[in-house]
Design a protein around this motif. Sequence first.
Motif, PDB file in Angstrom:
ATOM      1  N   TYR A  33      90.032  70.665  -3.566  1.00  0.00           N
ATOM      2  CA  TYR A  33      89.010  69.643  -3.787  1.00  0.00           C
ATOM      3  C   TYR A  33      87.656  70.293  -4.028  1.00  0.00           C
ATOM      4  CZ  TYR A  33      86.827  70.399   0.808  1.00  0.00           C
ATOM      5  OH  TYR A  33      86.169  70.951   1.874  1.00  0.00           O
ATOM      6  N   ASP A  34      86.718  69.480  -4.463  1.00  0.00           N
ATOM      7  CA  ASP A  34      85.329  69.896  -4.516  1.00  0.00           C
ATOM      8  C   ASP A  34      84.486  68.651  -4.295  1.00  0.00           C
ATOM      9  OD1 ASP A  34      82.834  71.428  -5.199  1.00  0.00           O
ATOM     10  OD2 ASP A  34      84.340  72.880  -5.869  1.00  0.00           O
ATOM     11  N   ALA A  35      83.201  68.840  -4.100  1.00  0.00           N
ATOM     12  CA  ALA A  35      82.319  67.708  -3.824  1.00  0.00           C
ATOM     13  C   ALA A  35      80.925  68.012  -4.329  1.00  0.00           C
ATOM     14  CB  ALA A  35      82.287  67.408  -2.324  1.00  0.00           C
ATOM     15  N   GLU A  46      76.642  70.370 -11.613  1.00  0.00           N
ATOM     16  CA  GLU A  46      77.943  69.941 -12.149  1.00  0.00           C
ATOM     17  C   GLU A  46      78.797  71.104 -12.638  1.00  0.00           C
ATOM     18  OE1 GLU A  46      79.002  68.192 -16.345  1.00  0.00           O
ATOM     19  OE2 GLU A  46      78.134  66.605 -15.117  1.00  0.00           O
ATOM     20  N   SER A  47      78.226  71.964 -13.451  1.00  0.00           N
ATOM     21  CA  SER A  47      78.998  73.040 -14.055  1.00  0.00           C
ATOM     22  C   SER A  47      79.629  73.933 -13.002  1.00  0.00           C
ATOM     23  CB  SER A  47      78.101  73.876 -14.979  1.00  0.00           C
ATOM     24  OG  SER A  47      78.825  74.947 -15.552  1.00  0.00           O
ATOM     25  N   GLU A  48      78.853  74.276 -11.965  1.00  0.00           N
ATOM     26  CA  GLU A  48      79.373  75.167 -10.924  1.00  0.00           C
ATOM     27  C   GLU A  48      80.487  74.500 -10.118  1.00  0.00           C
ATOM     28  OE1 GLU A  48      74.975  76.768 -10.096  1.00  0.00           O
ATOM     29  OE2 GLU A  48      75.578  74.865 -10.994  1.00  0.00           O
ATOM     30  N   HIS A  49      80.314  73.220  -9.787  1.00  0.00           N
ATOM     31  CA  HIS A  49      81.339  72.514  -9.017  1.00  0.00           C
ATOM     32  C   HIS A  49      82.647  72.404  -9.796  1.00  0.00           C
ATOM     33  CE1 HIS A  49      79.143  71.370  -5.425  1.00  0.00           C
ATOM     34  NE2 HIS A  49      78.112  70.994  -6.172  1.00  0.00           N
ATOM     35  N   VAL A  50      82.556  72.028 -11.071  1.00  0.00           N
ATOM     36  CA  VAL A  50      83.763  71.880 -11.882  1.00  0.00           C
ATOM     37  C   VAL A  50      84.431  73.229 -12.112  1.00  0.00           C
ATOM     38  CG1 VAL A  50      84.634  71.227 -14.167  1.00  0.00           C
ATOM     39  CG2 VAL A  50      82.988  69.752 -12.989  1.00  0.00           C
ATOM     40  N   GLU A  51      83.630  74.254 -12.351  1.00  0.00           N
ATOM     41  CA  GLU A  51      84.199  75.591 -12.571  1.00  0.00           C
ATOM     42  C   GLU A  51      84.922  76.095 -11.331  1.00  0.00           C
ATOM     43  OE1 GLU A  51      82.588  80.050 -13.715  1.00  0.00           O
ATOM     44  OE2 GLU A  51      81.487  78.309 -14.447  1.00  0.00           O
ATOM     45  N   ARG A  52      84.324  75.892 -10.155  1.00  0.00           N
ATOM     46  CA  ARG A  52      84.980  76.330  -8.913  1.00  0.00           C
ATOM     47  C   ARG A  52      86.269  75.550  -8.681  1.00  0.00           C
ATOM     48  NH1 ARG A  52      81.657  75.976  -3.340  1.00  0.00           N
ATOM     49  NH2 ARG A  52      81.812  73.759  -3.796  1.00  0.00           N
ATOM     50  N   TYR A 139      92.615  81.874   3.574  1.00  0.00           N
ATOM     51  CA  TYR A 139      92.200  81.340   2.271  1.00  0.00           C
ATOM     52  C   TYR A 139      90.919  80.525   2.401  1.00  0.00           C
ATOM     53  CZ  TYR A 139      96.770  82.562   0.308  1.00  0.00           C
ATOM     54  OH  TYR A 139      97.885  83.240  -0.125  1.00  0.00           O
ATOM     55  N   CYS A 140      89.998  80.991   3.224  1.00  0.00           N
ATOM     56  CA  CYS A 140      88.767  80.232   3.459  1.00  0.00           C
ATOM     57  C   CYS A 140      87.897  80.118   2.210  1.00  0.00           C
ATOM     58  CB  CYS A 140      87.956  80.872   4.576  1.00  0.00           C
ATOM     59  SG  CYS A 140      88.832  80.912   6.159  1.00  0.00           S
ATOM     60  N   ASP A 141      88.137  80.991   1.228  1.00  0.00           N
ATOM     61  CA  ASP A 141      87.333  80.971   0.010  1.00  0.00           C
ATOM     62  C   ASP A 141      87.856  79.964  -1.007  1.00  0.00           C
ATOM     63  OD1 ASP A 141      89.595  82.657  -0.119  1.00  0.00           O
ATOM     64  OD2 ASP A 141      88.804  83.699  -1.868  1.00  0.00           O
ATOM     65  N   ILE A 142      88.966  79.292  -0.702  1.00  0.00           N
ATOM     66  CA  ILE A 142      89.504  78.255  -1.587  1.00  0.00           C
ATOM     67  C   ILE A 142      89.322  76.905  -0.912  1.00  0.00           C
ATOM     68  CG2 ILE A 142      91.549  77.414  -2.807  1.00  0.00           C
ATOM     69  CD1 ILE A 142      92.679  80.212  -2.740  1.00  0.00           C
ATOM     70  N   LYS A 143      88.789  75.924  -1.634  1.00  0.00           N
ATOM     71  CA  LYS A 143      88.543  74.612  -1.048  1.00  0.00           C
ATOM     72  C   LYS A 143      89.829  73.796  -1.039  1.00  0.00           C
ATOM     73  CE  LYS A 143      84.675  72.261  -1.574  1.00  0.00           C
ATOM     74  NZ  LYS A 143      83.928  72.373  -0.315  1.00  0.00           N
ATOM     75  N   THR A 144      90.729  74.134  -0.107  1.00  0.00           N
ATOM     76  CA  THR A 144      91.930  73.329   0.066  1.00  0.00           C
ATOM     77  C   THR A 144      91.650  72.243   1.095  1.00  0.00           C
ATOM     78  OG1 THR A 144      92.954  74.480   1.939  1.00  0.00           O
ATOM     79  CG2 THR A 144      93.226  75.473  -0.244  1.00  0.00           C
ATOM     80  N   LEU A 199      83.700  80.294   2.281  1.00  0.00           N
ATOM     81  CA  LEU A 199      83.668  79.587   1.006  1.00  0.00           C
ATOM     82  C   LEU A 199      82.484  80.105   0.191  1.00  0.00           C
ATOM     83  CD1 LEU A 199      84.829  77.123  -0.649  1.00  0.00           C
ATOM     84  CD2 LEU A 199      82.886  75.858   0.274  1.00  0.00           C
ATOM     85  N   PRO A 200      82.669  80.405  -1.087  1.00  0.00           N
ATOM     86  CA  PRO A 200      81.534  80.817  -1.928  1.00  0.00           C
ATOM     87  C   PRO A 200      80.685  79.590  -2.271  1.00  0.00           C
ATOM     88  CG  PRO A 200      83.539  80.715  -3.240  1.00  0.00           C
ATOM     89  CD  PRO A 200      83.951  80.450  -1.815  1.00  0.00           C
ATOM     90  N   GLY A 201      79.834  79.219  -1.351  1.00  0.00           N
ATOM     91  CA  GLY A 201      79.067  77.982  -1.485  1.00  0.00           C
ATOM     92  C   GLY A 201      78.119  77.994  -2.670  1.00  0.00           C
ATOM     93  N   ILE A 202      78.060  76.888  -3.382  1.00  0.00           N
ATOM     94  CA  ILE A 202      77.156  76.763  -4.529  1.00  0.00           C
ATOM     95  C   ILE A 202      75.709  76.676  -4.052  1.00  0.00           C
ATOM     96  CG2 ILE A 202      76.498  75.245  -6.437  1.00  0.00           C
ATOM     97  CD1 ILE A 202      79.555  74.642  -6.695  1.00  0.00           C
ATOM     98  N   ALA A 203      75.466  75.918  -2.988  1.00  0.00           N
ATOM     99  CA  ALA A 203      74.111  75.848  -2.432  1.00  0.00           C
ATOM    100  C   ALA A 203      73.676  77.217  -1.915  1.00  0.00           C
ATOM    101  CB  ALA A 203      74.040  74.813  -1.317  1.00  0.00           C
ATOM    102  N   ARG A 204      74.612  77.972  -1.338  1.00  0.00           N
ATOM    103  CA  ARG A 204      74.323  79.330  -0.873  1.00  0.00           C
ATOM    104  C   ARG A 204      73.820  80.190  -2.023  1.00  0.00           C
ATOM    105  NH1 ARG A 204      77.193  83.909  -1.473  1.00  0.00           N
ATOM    106  NH2 ARG A 204      77.042  85.586   0.099  1.00  0.00           N
ATOM    107  N   GLU A 205      74.495  80.099  -3.173  1.00  0.00           N
ATOM    108  CA  GLU A 205      74.087  80.890  -4.328  1.00  0.00           C
ATOM    109  C   GLU A 205      72.693  80.500  -4.809  1.00  0.00           C
ATOM    110  OE1 GLU A 205      75.705  83.557  -5.795  1.00  0.00           O
ATOM    111  OE2 GLU A 205      76.841  83.342  -3.931  1.00  0.00           O
ATOM    112  N   HIS A 206      72.402  79.207  -4.787  1.00  0.00           N
ATOM    113  CA  HIS A 206      71.076  78.755  -5.222  1.00  0.00           C
ATOM    114  C   HIS A 206      69.997  79.201  -4.234  1.00  0.00           C
ATOM    115  CE1 HIS A 206      71.711  76.226  -8.848  1.00  0.00           C
ATOM    116  NE2 HIS A 206      72.959  76.232  -8.403  1.00  0.00           N
ATOM    117  N   LEU A 207      70.320  79.210  -2.941  1.00  0.00           N
ATOM    118  CA  LEU A 207      69.353  79.706  -1.958  1.00  0.00           C
ATOM    119  C   LEU A 207      69.045  81.173  -2.210  1.00  0.00           C
ATOM    120  CD1 LEU A 207      67.670  79.535   0.649  1.00  0.00           C
ATOM    121  CD2 LEU A 207      69.768  80.127   1.906  1.00  0.00           C
ATOM    122  N   LEU A 208      70.065  81.977  -2.449  1.00  0.00           N
ATOM    123  CA  LEU A 208      69.842  83.400  -2.699  1.00  0.00           C
ATOM    124  C   LEU A 208      69.016  83.605  -3.968  1.00  0.00           C
ATOM    125  CD1 LEU A 208      73.308  84.972  -1.744  1.00  0.00           C
ATOM    126  CD2 LEU A 208      71.325  84.426  -0.299  1.00  0.00           C
TER     127      LEU A 208
END
Length: 279
Positions: A33-35, A46-52, A139-144, A199-208
């Motif tokens: 899943y993703d959110a 959007e692009s990052e969520h769909v790609e992940r 598998y913490c890096d996969i959003k299962t 999880l490779p968080g998208i918000a985490r990447e934007h913070l960095l």
Amino acid sequence: MNSYAYYNGKFGKREDILIPLSDRSIFFGDSIYDAAIGSYDRIHWESEHVERFLSNAKRLGIKHTFTKNGLSDLLREIAVKSMLESYFLYFQLSRSTPNRVHSAVGASSSLLVTLDPIKIEKSPHPLRLITTEDLRYGYCDIKTVNLLPAVLSATKAEVKGCDEAIFVKNEIVTECTKSNISILIQGRIITHPKSNRILPGIAREHLLAECKSIGVEVIERPFTKEEMMEADEILITSTTKLCRRADMIDGVSVGGKSPALADSLCNLMYEDFANFCIK
């Protein structure tokens, strides 16, 4: 409308959408899943969520016919039909087989999407957290959807009157039940490196990225519970939280030593979302 949903071509209210027993998410949690959050027909990051999402499907071998653009178009179509001004968007891809068998050979896929109204606030109260042993699998890096340890820890946190729980494994802080965690020490931000532990968080990447844009050094390395408790600030990032400070962990006051920098980073993350909403 308070909520909206989609399942394999059917649009409607959440209570009108039914999931068949052939959906393997029910018996096996065989699903990713993703959110995201959004406004009208626009989905934040959007692009990052769909790609992940599609990358996770590929890693688990869940076969589907979606292209990145095609899935984005469908999600926006569902958002428009929901008529929600701002929303929390959840999308899930699961395998389906006629019978309950462990092997997924020959399985097809099913797409579930839900939307719920949401309000993102600027500078809400700092978070209160607890720590808990990280008993998750590899598998913490996969959003299962296999989230039982997170569910149990989040429940424990709420019972204690806290906002979330922090996972700790062998004294190393990994992440929170629904978020990534980073610490500020002497003007530098330290965050657990990408691996199968977080999880490779998208918000985490934007913070960095925001840190680098204002000259804050970024260090990606594991940090200990002791380092976290003594850090100048603790920052929590996620799709819905964007970036928030923590001021209490396990009933002990933490952070508060570099509020100007922490608030600046939180504000930059919120302003990015606010600007997205008014475009």
